[in-house]
Design a protein around this motif. Sequence first.
Motif, PDB file in Angstrom:
ATOM      1  N   ILE A 224       0.859  -1.177   0.000  1.00 21.19           N
ATOM      2  CA  ILE A 224       0.000   0.000   0.000  1.00 21.19           C
ATOM      3  C   ILE A 224       0.892   1.222   0.000  1.00 21.19           C
ATOM      4  O   ILE A 224       1.662   1.448   0.928  1.00 21.19           O
ATOM      5  N   GLN A 225       0.810   1.989  -1.090  1.00 17.07           N
ATOM      6  CA  GLN A 225       1.712   3.129  -1.239  1.00 17.07           C
ATOM      7  C   GLN A 225       1.066   4.400  -0.700  1.00 17.07           C
ATOM      8  O   GLN A 225      -0.104   4.656  -0.884  1.00 17.07           O
ATOM      9  N   LYS A 226       1.865   5.169  -0.065  1.00 18.77           N
ATOM     10  CA  LYS A 226       1.425   6.432   0.517  1.00 18.77           C
ATOM     11  C   LYS A 226       2.032   7.564  -0.289  1.00 18.77           C
ATOM     12  O   LYS A 226       3.236   7.601  -0.495  1.00 18.77           O
TER      13      LYS A 226
ATOM     14  N   LYS B 243      -7.164  -6.143   0.012  1.00 17.04           N
ATOM     15  CA  LYS B 243      -7.360  -4.696  -0.151  1.00 17.04           C
ATOM     16  C   LYS B 243      -8.731  -4.287   0.362  1.00 17.04           C
ATOM     17  O   LYS B 243      -8.876  -3.254   1.027  1.00 17.04           O
TER      18      LYS B 243
ATOM     19  N   ASN C 263      -9.711   0.276   7.828  1.00 16.37           N
ATOM     20  CA  ASN C 263      -9.114   1.588   8.060  1.00 16.37           C
ATOM     21  C   ASN C 263     -10.102   2.741   7.916  1.00 16.37           C
ATOM     22  O   ASN C 263      -9.965   3.770   8.578  1.00 16.37           O
ATOM     23  N   TYR C 264     -11.102   2.582   7.003  1.00 18.82           N
ATOM     24  CA  TYR C 264     -11.980   3.724   6.706  1.00 18.82           C
ATOM     25  C   TYR C 264     -13.465   3.402   6.817  1.00 18.82           C
ATOM     26  O   TYR C 264     -14.301   4.294   6.634  1.00 18.82           O
TER      27      TYR C 264
ATOM     28  N   ASP D 288      -4.537  13.405   4.167  1.00 16.91           N
ATOM     29  CA  ASP D 288      -3.897  12.112   3.992  1.00 16.91           C
ATOM     30  C   ASP D 288      -4.513  11.435   2.776  1.00 16.91           C
ATOM     31  O   ASP D 288      -5.730  11.461   2.592  1.00 16.91           O
TER      32      ASP D 288
ATOM     33  N   ASP E 130      -4.388   7.716   0.649  1.00 22.01           N
ATOM     34  CA  ASP E 130      -3.936   6.340   0.491  1.00 22.01           C
ATOM     35  C   ASP E 130      -4.342   5.861  -0.897  1.00 22.01           C
ATOM     36  O   ASP E 130      -5.464   6.110  -1.340  1.00 22.01           O
TER      37      ASP E 130
ATOM     38  N   TYR F 299      -4.629   2.438  -3.152  1.00 19.93           N
ATOM     39  CA  TYR F 299      -4.618   0.985  -3.202  1.00 19.93           C
ATOM     40  C   TYR F 299      -4.568   0.580  -4.673  1.00 19.93           C
ATOM     41  O   TYR F 299      -5.572   0.661  -5.387  1.00 19.93           O
TER      42      TYR F 299
END
Length: 625
Positions: A292-294, A320, A327-328, A302, A304, A306
Amino acid sequence: METLFINIAKSSGLIAMFYIAYFFLLRKETFFTANRWYLLGGLFTSVILPWIVFTTIVWVEPAPANFDWSRIPITAVKKESFEINWYLILTCTYIIGTALLLLQFAFDFYSLNRVLKGKQIKQQADHKFIDTKENIAPFSYFNTIVYNSSLYSESEMESILEHEKVHSEQYHTIDVLITRFFCILFWFNPFIWLYKKAILQNLEFIADSEASKNISDKKAYQLTLLKITAHENCVVLTNHFYQSLIKKRIVMLNKNQSKKWNSWKYLLVLPVLVAFVFLFQMEVIAKEKNVIQKIEQPASSDIDVYKITKNTTEAELKEKAAAIAKNYGVTVLFSNTKRNSNNELTAINVELKKGNEISNNRNINSSDAIKTFGIVITKDASGKLSIDFMEEDDKSIDKLVSTSKIVAPNAPITADTQIYIDGAKSDKDEMDKLDPKEIATVNVTKNDEKKEIRIITKDYHKIGDMDEIYINGKKVTQNEFNQLEPGSIDRMDVTSNFGKKSILITTKNGTYIINDKNMPIPPVPPVAPAIKNPKAPVFPKAPKTPKGDPINGDKKAWKDFEKKMEEYDAKMKKLEPQMEAFDKQMAEFDKQMEPFNKEMEVFNEKMKAFDKQMKEYLADKKDNK
């Protein structure tokens, strides 16, 4: 199409390889039956093997993504120059050649049918005999044997019938038809015609060898072969007692049997086939590890991402979905997934939901592997979530700006929803056809508990920049154009002659009245400030990843790649000050645009009042008719 041509080329190469191996290793051996299966097996192997691909999966680290894709500047696409479509030319040539050979095959079959039709047949055991009066060479077609007994003596007929019975009992006609079929498919390959000659010649060797076992006088049999050479009239698609290479048949009849240990020659083909598989049929698929790239953003938000690639597995999709839900609190549903022979995604449907707050979806269905895209989840300083999709190779990302009472972009549209595109009333089907990149603004509001979706395209904003405006062929002013009811527009065309831009408008009834004093006048939209957009820094081009993997691939190429990546990272690090300056410029740009955004809010309120007036005006006009 390219894959088909490549596989045809591979098949042609294998046919050549099998023939060359037969010519140099096997044609002088007396293993006639083994040679028959070798030659037939070579044809089918040549066609099937190029379509079998062995895949190896190598897991690699994901490519670095330390910058925002949306900041890459847009560059104009250059119009491609005219190029000859060689694939089309080759396809047409191949089809024409194949069609001509199919016609010839049909004619030959018709000619054979004429010879067999209406003749008296004598049934003997499993064979049918036709004694014809025509001057043709003896031949067999499946279990039917045709000959002219008046041309030969009794002993000669005995030799001929024994020969043709072997053709019939061993179904040599099937070999002839298969060879003919391959000649039609690979007519452009000279080796297929040599291959055909080798197969037919070997069938005669088999028939001669078996027939001579049942005939006491081999010398008389050979004399019969020589006598038959006088007959040149042969029927195609059949096994002829006569073949042009009569000398070779007589030599083979008198040749000593080959030693059994010579059978090892057949095995020499196997290393060549193995080499072919390793050189041409092995495919290495590099899959990125699930990371998971930030993306770096200002502290106020923020983001995110996916990522979903063509190689993402079903298990990774579930991971995913679980991560986003945890998370959300957003429900992610992946469905209708399809994959090609390489196990690459070609179709997928993604649905994102979180109560009535968020609703978004994406549906991809293609014959090719999907392009990499990401599920982008943004969380601002206040904790508000927004979800969108992002293409990895997009040059820009269009963002929808939320306004008061706005509904989620892909929320369910009820039957009473009013949809307007560039001021004209439309429907959901037309809205779905719009390219998101062509949309300038989208406002979704509620008036009297009825939802309204108003979409303005970028082309609609360009009308004010036109040099000339025509309505139903009549040139009008900008003010006259502003009085036109958007719902009456049937079509709009933009033309350009010698640098002068014109818009041609055709209304639904073909007429246009501008002298009606009771017609409401629409408000004039505010003019956007002449503020120059900040220019993003120019990013260096990332080095291309070598083929294969670092362990089994080209080590020198991978070493050069690592060196280039270090240089690339160094260049990207030098751009950090420019990126910070660009962020500040963007913040200043947004600040300068605030007055215009407020004016647009006022303009939208005026447009609501204008729409209400227009409804009343049109209703009164309808009642007065």
